[in-house]
Scaffold this motif. Sequence first.
Motif, PDB file in Angstrom:
ATOM      1  N   ASN A  15       0.856  -1.188   0.000  1.00 30.02           N
ATOM      2  CA  ASN A  15       0.000   0.000   0.000  1.00 30.02           C
ATOM      3  C   ASN A  15       0.887   1.232   0.000  1.00 30.02           C
ATOM      4  O   ASN A  15       1.513   1.560   0.995  1.00 30.02           O
ATOM      5  N   SER A  16       0.923   1.882  -1.156  1.00 25.50           N
ATOM      6  CA  SER A  16       1.784   3.054  -1.261  1.00 25.50           C
ATOM      7  C   SER A  16       1.278   4.206  -0.424  1.00 25.50           C
ATOM      8  O   SER A  16       1.992   5.161  -0.177  1.00 25.50           O
ATOM      9  N   ASN A  17       0.024   4.142  -0.001  1.00 19.43           N
ATOM     10  CA  ASN A  17      -0.531   5.227   0.797  1.00 19.43           C
ATOM     11  C   ASN A  17      -0.370   4.982   2.292  1.00 19.43           C
ATOM     12  O   ASN A  17      -0.923   5.692   3.106  1.00 19.43           O
ATOM     13  N   LYS A 142      -1.812   7.512  -7.953  1.00 19.37           N
ATOM     14  CA  LYS A 142      -2.778   6.450  -7.654  1.00 19.37           C
ATOM     15  C   LYS A 142      -4.028   6.593  -8.516  1.00 19.37           C
ATOM     16  O   LYS A 142      -4.608   5.607  -8.970  1.00 19.37           O
ATOM     17  N   SER A 174       4.900   5.021  -4.999  1.00 23.68           N
ATOM     18  CA  SER A 174       3.632   5.148  -5.714  1.00 23.68           C
ATOM     19  C   SER A 174       3.805   4.845  -7.200  1.00 23.68           C
ATOM     20  O   SER A 174       2.954   4.211  -7.829  1.00 23.68           O
ATOM     21  N   MET A 178       1.964   1.957  -9.463  1.00 22.34           N
ATOM     22  CA  MET A 178       1.219   2.306 -10.671  1.00 22.34           C
ATOM     23  C   MET A 178       1.710   1.504 -11.875  1.00 22.34           C
ATOM     24  O   MET A 178       0.913   0.907 -12.609  1.00 22.34           O
TER      25      MET A 178
END
Length: 810
Positions: A15-17, A142, A174, A178
């Motif tokens: 989870n890049s967030n 994202k 991120s 992607m």
Amino acid sequence: MATPAPLAIHSHFFNSNSPTRRNPSQKQFKIPETNPTPSFETNARSSKSTHIHKNQTITSKKSIGPRNITKTRALQELVSSGSMESACYLFDKMSYLDTYIWNVVIRGFVDNGLFQEAVEFHHRMVCEGFKADYFTYPFVIKACAGLLYLSEGEKVHGSLFKSGLNSDVYVCNSLIVMYMKLGCVECAERVFDEMPVRDTVSWNSMIGGYCSVGDGVSSLVFFKEMQNCGLRYDRFSLISALGAISIEGCLKIGKEIHCQVIKSGLEMDVMVQTSLVDMYGKCGVVDYAERLFNMIFPRNIVAWNAMVGGYVVNAHFLESFSCLRKMLEDDNLNPDCITIINLLPSCTKLGALLEGKSIHGYAIRKGFLPNVALETALIDMYAGSGALKMTEKLFGSMIEKNLVSWNAMIAAYVRNGQNREAMELFQDLWSEPLKPDAMTFASILPAYAEIATLSDSMQIHSLITKLGLVSNIYISNSIVYTYAKCGDLQTARVIFYGIMGKDVVSWNVIIMAYAIHGLGKISIQLFSEMREKGIKPNESTFVSLLSSCSISGMVDEGWNYFDSMRKDYGIVPGIEHYGCIIDLLGRIGNLDQAKRFIEEMPSAPTARIWGALLTASRKNNDIVSAEFAARHVLSSAQDNTGCYVLLSNMYAEAGRWEDVEQIKAIMEKEGLKKTTGCSMFEKNGETHRFINQDRSHSKTYLIYNVLDILLRKIGEDFYIHNVSKFSPAHLMKNRAKSPQHHSVRLAISFGLISTSVGNPVLVRNNTRICEDCHSAVKKISEITKRELIVRDPKCFHHFRNGCCSCGDYW
């Protein structure tokens, strides 16, 4: 068969967030301590959809004066509650804007799945002269991934170099996510390699990214390198690594990672436990999966789905339904979209079309549709159950179609014998923005094998080679079979021996290739070679072997292999194996034993079994047995045309004209039409087609003259062709339909005058060759000293020196 949905659909393994180095909620979105202003009240309603006026302009409001803390907090609350329409309204009323406030709105769009709005808002932000920072870009990236906008994502990536954020760990993570999601693995690897500093999220993004594109080996390599670099793995690393094991089926490595899970103290983590259940299930160790599943408490829907999927992968279809029932009763959980996707293959394999329709109805009531993955699984289910019209309707109504959907529909046509429709759909796919992949070609090649010419097959082989897919073993196996079905057995063998790492499917294909050409002894030699290589035969291997014995007339060998299945390999015979044995018994004319064999079958006979008995009855001129078999065929099969035609011919040969007329009346009532016989000969890439009594060819005069000469030489009289099948009243009428000018003879005549002396002549026939033509072609091969090859829907007839490879049984 559709595979159970991966666990990654439920939860992201990376989870890049959720980075370990920065947390937007703690840093960027911290509200400065200033004097509060009067509260802002709004009656805005929560909405998942918002309308952004593209033409709307806002007076430039850069960082001038103090930020209105109250309005900013109100904006945050609206965004957090999902009221993006009200948030946009408030945003437009704010007199002071800065990058932070723009980020709040962009993040709100992304969190609510409004990716298009997020990208447009970013454009608006840039146009207003505000500079994006390292909190803006991850959300915009994202959004590009969610929209599958590769070109837009590349533009954002390019702008990072101007802002100097191209090396920021959070932003680069991120970008990796992607590019992996969009299938651009090389771009993701380049970003990773160029990062001056990498954190655990960076490695997890690569490990999980490889899993998402189906590359389990690379995922495990990165997992190992991560540990070699001194970084400690976390729960997401382990979950991704277990996902890679599920893809590759490496049980030994899976057990090693299980040990690492225990050492790290994560054995009671529900997500990790669920991944272990999924891994053991997909590696074929169902008892391990069950044991771990029973240790999970409390069990959520993801854990239940993993167990259902494990049962389906291991062909425990009844157990998958039992697991669903326990989920409803024990934990009071309702099936979700993934449950349905995992369960639908069980409906196909159990022939439970009614239950499949019920599940479809449940999905509609629960609002799970439209959903591309679920709709594709439904296409597989309906196609596997023979409900092709429903499959077409479902595919046509899909709002969004991805490549998997197209592949499923192509495979559905092929599975149901609609090869021409499959090839047309394959051509339509090229007009779409989607690029065919390995699965596309693997799905369409069987259609080429059935109806395409040799030149067509060579063209698609060249296309596959240009696309770099020829190394895919699944495609290579299909190419071997395609060449064999098109009559080029030599090329099929060359490609087969060129396959690196041949698997059991490769050997099954080449054994069947020689089987359909009536070369049973070579099939047996290949089976021996396969065992010497240490390849263990499976159910399909014995289907190929028994088919070879049946087509080549090797009765004793067939019985030996049938007994060896259970005795030496523990393989329980299936419907196809029993069908081959019925063919063998029919070859020796023992129909009574064939009937007893059917009665003793452990499972209910299908149309395939009764069809084999019907064919055997036709060959042995046993009308009583034929009628007995036909009654069962007509009660179990959907398309009864072939059965009616065969029975009608037998009645005609016996002079039972009332029965012939009765069958014709039944066929007319049911709207069934006899397939028009068509024979094809390929010359210089052009296909020449002939039907019975055809006179449309430009060389008709020469074709008929050559054919008449051949027929006189073999002593075939124009009027004498099993005249017993015609009553006196029908004799004159049927003289015009004499087999003397059947399509297969016309095609062979044209082939003889179109090829060099001594070369074989290959003719493809869409129907079974009649006995008169079969006898005539044997004699023609003898007087011309040429090999004449006729391919019918079942096998190849190689006519040499007055004999046929089928042994006169087909």
